[in-house]
Design an enzyme around this catalytic site. Structure first.
Site, PDB file in Angstrom:
ATOM      1  N   GLY A  41      68.110 -64.126  41.950  1.00  0.00           N
ATOM      2  CA  GLY A  41      66.807 -63.873  41.004  1.00  0.00           C
ATOM      3  C   GLY A  41      66.164 -64.506  41.472  1.00  0.00           C
ATOM      4  N   ASP A 155      62.058 -50.063  31.043  1.00  0.00           N
ATOM      5  CA  ASP A 155      62.412 -50.571  32.544  1.00  0.00           C
ATOM      6  C   ASP A 155      63.261 -49.638  33.429  1.00  0.00           C
ATOM      7  OD1 ASP A 155      60.371 -51.884  34.055  1.00  0.00           O
ATOM      8  OD2 ASP A 155      61.747 -53.988  34.121  1.00  0.00           O
TER       9      ASP A 155
HETATM   10  P1  AMP Z   1      68.856 -61.310  38.795  1.00  0.00           P
HETATM   11  O1  AMP Z   1      68.887 -62.669  39.133  1.00  0.00           O
HETATM   12  O2  AMP Z   1      69.115 -60.612  37.886  1.00  0.00           O
HETATM   13  O3  AMP Z   1      68.199 -60.261  39.388  1.00  0.00           O
HETATM   14  O4  AMP Z   1      70.316 -60.661  40.113  1.00  0.00           O
HETATM   15  C1  AMP Z   1      70.139 -61.520  41.484  1.00  0.00           C
HETATM   16  C2  AMP Z   1      71.112 -60.504  41.814  1.00  0.00           C
HETATM   17  O5  AMP Z   1      72.225 -61.118  41.887  1.00  0.00           O
HETATM   18  C3  AMP Z   1      70.981 -59.274  41.925  1.00  0.00           C
HETATM   19  O6  AMP Z   1      70.287 -58.615  42.787  1.00  0.00           O
HETATM   20  C4  AMP Z   1      72.781 -59.541  42.732  1.00  0.00           C
HETATM   21  O7  AMP Z   1      72.831 -58.655  43.876  1.00  0.00           O
HETATM   22  C5  AMP Z   1      73.421 -60.127  42.259  1.00  0.00           C
HETATM   23  N1  AMP Z   1      74.062 -59.917  40.333  1.00  0.00           N
HETATM   24  C6  AMP Z   1      73.541 -59.959  39.778  1.00  0.00           C
HETATM   25  N2  AMP Z   1      73.754 -59.616  37.949  1.00  0.00           N
HETATM   26  C7  AMP Z   1      74.759 -59.307  39.065  1.00  0.00           C
HETATM   27  C8  AMP Z   1      76.146 -58.783  38.231  1.00  0.00           C
HETATM   28  N3  AMP Z   1      77.028 -59.046  37.081  1.00  0.00           N
HETATM   29  N4  AMP Z   1      77.645 -58.493  38.923  1.00  0.00           N
HETATM   30  C9  AMP Z   1      77.128 -58.279  40.312  1.00  0.00           C
HETATM   31  N5  AMP Z   1      75.810 -59.220  41.146  1.00  0.00           N
HETATM   32  C10 AMP Z   1      75.101 -59.247  40.173  1.00  0.00           C
END
Ligand code: AMP
Length: 295
Positions: A41, A155
């Site tokens: 992220g 959002d």
């Molecule tokens: P984020 O920082 O929330 O944008 O997360 C980065 C990436 O990690 C996301 O785009 C998902 O592919 C993966 N991801 C985040 N949270 C989860 C979760 N709870 N379960 C599975 N994959 C996740």
């Protein structure tokens, strides 16, 4: 193991990841076996992890404090944690708890085995009416639950939705959400999904989520959001005018268009209430009542 540093005590108890006996416990990194990276992220990385005592599989989100500070989102993160950790709904990603060390903040999240909805939509270009209706009805139920707790998400968009192991949708990002009894004026969210009252920074309430759900429904069925334009200023203009057009391709039923038109209404009090959405013929005829899209 990809994360090295020793973590210090966290603050929030988690009731379900581990046994009930350690309800008041403080988490730290040594409570988890860290597995493969799940994604990246803006502020850090997400790993598959297993809580050692319970063998419960979770997603561990690792955020770097320096990056949170630089972007001035600490307050937003605190709010997100506070709100998401109190919500319990099958279509809302659980936040079990958090802890931190000197450089990082760790969020213990429910693992969504089928990953990002956004990627699915990119792959398929657009969804079938049955799939779209199943997702929209489950999101409407999740939002009804949030609104009853005075939480506005603000959002809703494909990037903030994950898919669970059974194919159920999970609202995953509460970064812009608010707990409120009042009307709000803050400008937030992504432009394409903002309703006219937020674009114009006038007061808004829970009906902003109905608008965003209407935008999402359109994007599910057509593959692009309804007010998309090359320039930001044109998107603004199209939102404010509610310049809603339904392309001839892909072919979409008039019942779906009717529902979208009832959600994308400029006057927020006139938008179709979410409980009425669940009774709309398009939802009744197309949505799988289990909320699970089986392909
Ligand atoms: P984020 O920082 O929330 O944008 O997360 C980065 C990436 O990690 C996301 O785009 C998902 O592919 C993966 N991801 C985040 N949270 C989860 C979760 N709870 N379960 C599975 N994959 C996740």
């Amino acid at each position: 193991m990809a994360i090295a540093a020793e973590s210090q005590a966290g603050e929030k108890p988690s009731s379900e990841v581990s046994a009930a006996s350690d309800k008041q416990r403080r988490w730290n990194l040594s409570d988890f076996d860290i597995g493969k990276p799940l994604g990246r992220g803006k502020f850090g990385h997400v790993y598959l992890a297993r809580e050692k005592k319970s063998n419960h599989i979770v997603a561990l989100k690792v955020l770097f404090k320096t990056q949170l500070k630089q972007s001035q989102v600490e307050h937003q993160l605190r709010r997100e944690v506070e709100i998401q950790s109190h919500l319990r709904h099958p279509n809302i990603l659980r936040l079990y708890g958090y802890f931190y060390d000197q450089t990082r903040v760790y969020l213990i999240l429910e693992y969504a085995a089928k990953g990002e909805l956004y990627k699915e939509l990119q792959k398929c270009k657009f969804f079938s009416e049955k799939r779209a209706a199943t997702y929209i009805s489950s999101l409407a139920r999740a939002l009804i639950y949030c609104h009853a707790k005075h939480v506005i998400h603000r959002d809703i968009k494909p990037e903030n939705l994950l898919i669970g192991a059974q194919g159920e949708l999970k609202i995953a990002d509460f970064g812009w959400s608010v707990h409120t009894f009042n009307r709000r004026r803050t400008m937030c969210g992504t432009l394409d999904y903002l309703p006219p009252e937020m674009v114009e920074s006038v007061e808004h309430d829970a009906s902003v989520d109905i608008w965003s759900l209407g935008v999402l429904c359109y994007e599910f069925l057509y593959g692009v959001p309804p007010f998309e334009a090359k320039e930001h200023s044109d998107t603004y203009r199209r939102i404010i005018k509610v310049d809603l057009k339904f392309p001839s391709k892909p072919i979409v039923s008039s019942s779906a268009k009717d529902l979208i038109s009832q959600m994308l209404v400029k006057e927020s009090s006139q938008r179709l209430p979410l409980h009425k959405l669940l009774e709309h013929p398009w939802i009744v005829q197309n949505a799988d009542p289990s909320g699970i899209y089986r392909g």
